[in-house]
Scaffold this active site. Structure first.
Site, mmCIF file in Angstrom:
data_model
loop_
_atom_site.group_PDB
_atom_site.id
_atom_site.type_symbol
_atom_site.label_atom_id
_atom_site.label_comp_id
_atom_site.label_asym_id
_atom_site.label_seq_id
_atom_site.Cartn_x
_atom_site.Cartn_y
_atom_site.Cartn_z
ATOM 1 N N LEU A 1 0.792 -1.192 0.122
ATOM 2 C CA LEU A 1 -0.011 -0.021 0.037
ATOM 3 C C LEU A 1 0.718 1.485 0.011
ATOM 4 O O LEU A 1 1.899 1.300 0.542
ATOM 5 C CB LEU A 1 -0.894 -0.127 1.269
ATOM 6 N N ASP A 2 0.331 2.149 -0.706
ATOM 7 C CA ASP A 2 1.092 3.727 -0.541
ATOM 8 C C ASP A 2 1.027 4.107 0.881
ATOM 9 O O ASP A 2 0.417 3.698 1.706
ATOM 10 C CB ASP A 2 0.193 4.663 -1.294
ATOM 11 N N LYS A 3 2.250 4.650 1.212
ATOM 12 C CA LYS A 3 2.288 5.355 2.488
ATOM 13 C C LYS A 3 1.168 6.315 2.886
ATOM 14 O O LYS A 3 0.560 6.853 2.002
ATOM 15 C CB LYS A 3 3.580 6.299 2.468
#
Length: 185
Positions: free
Chosen positions: A11-13
């Protein structure tokens, strides 16, 4: 296989929700193949800026690394093929709650695609406006994952509740139709 945990996707930050991790190489390979051949079902919820007009849509725009801002991605004709399906769940006065289904899995895909159509994800400090909903990152949540289980070969579905700050923002939007925005960068 060798007993070694492996992350199948990431997942993206500042994106909340579900990810898949495997205990061994055989499971990792089996699930990575589903991701590659687009049979792993991934659904995200996002609060986006503005009123999304159509009830559903498809964004088919190639994504590549930004030519000058190397940490960012952008829409470019020489980019990798990327498709995001979206469905409007609720509309408010200044925001829309959407469900996004990934057909492909490019870095920052939902964030880039929603910004591309003029509806950046709320709280996104990279692709969104400087004024947005304050919170613990962008309002993007990996809500559902479904895949064929590597051992049982049965369809397995997992869901994740929205984080409390996401729920709080939705409650305010549902009660008042609008929410205060603050400078986020």
């Amino acid at each position: 296989g060798v007993h070694r945990p492996g992350i199948v996707h990431r997942l993206d930050k500042d994106t909340s929700g579900l990810i898949v991790a495997c205990k061994n190489d055989n499971s990792h390979h089996f699930l990575a193949e589903q991701l590659k051949d687009k049979t792993m079902h991934r659904v995200y919820y996002a609060i986006v800026h503005g009123i999304v007009g159509p009830d559903e849509g498809l964004i088919d725009a190639p994504i590549a690394r930004h030519p000058t801002h190397r940490e960012e991605m952008c829409i470019r004709s020489d980019g990798k093929h990327a498709i995001t399906h979206f469905t409007v769940l609720e509309r408010y006065s200044d925001f829309t709650l959407v469900k996004c289904k990934l057909e492909t899995g490019r870095t920052h895909q939902i964030r880039v695609h929603m910004a591309y159509i003029g509806h950046p994800v709320a709280g996104d400090t990279v692709y969104g406006p400087t004024m947005s909903i304050e919170g613990k990152g962008q309002y993007l949540h990996a809500k559902e994952l479904a895949f064929i289980h590597p051992s049982t070969k049965e369809l397995t579905t997992f869901t994740s509740a929205l984080p409390q700050d996401f729920e709080n923002a939705l409650k305010i939007l549902r009660d008042f139709g609008r929410i205060d925005v603050k400078r986020i960068r």
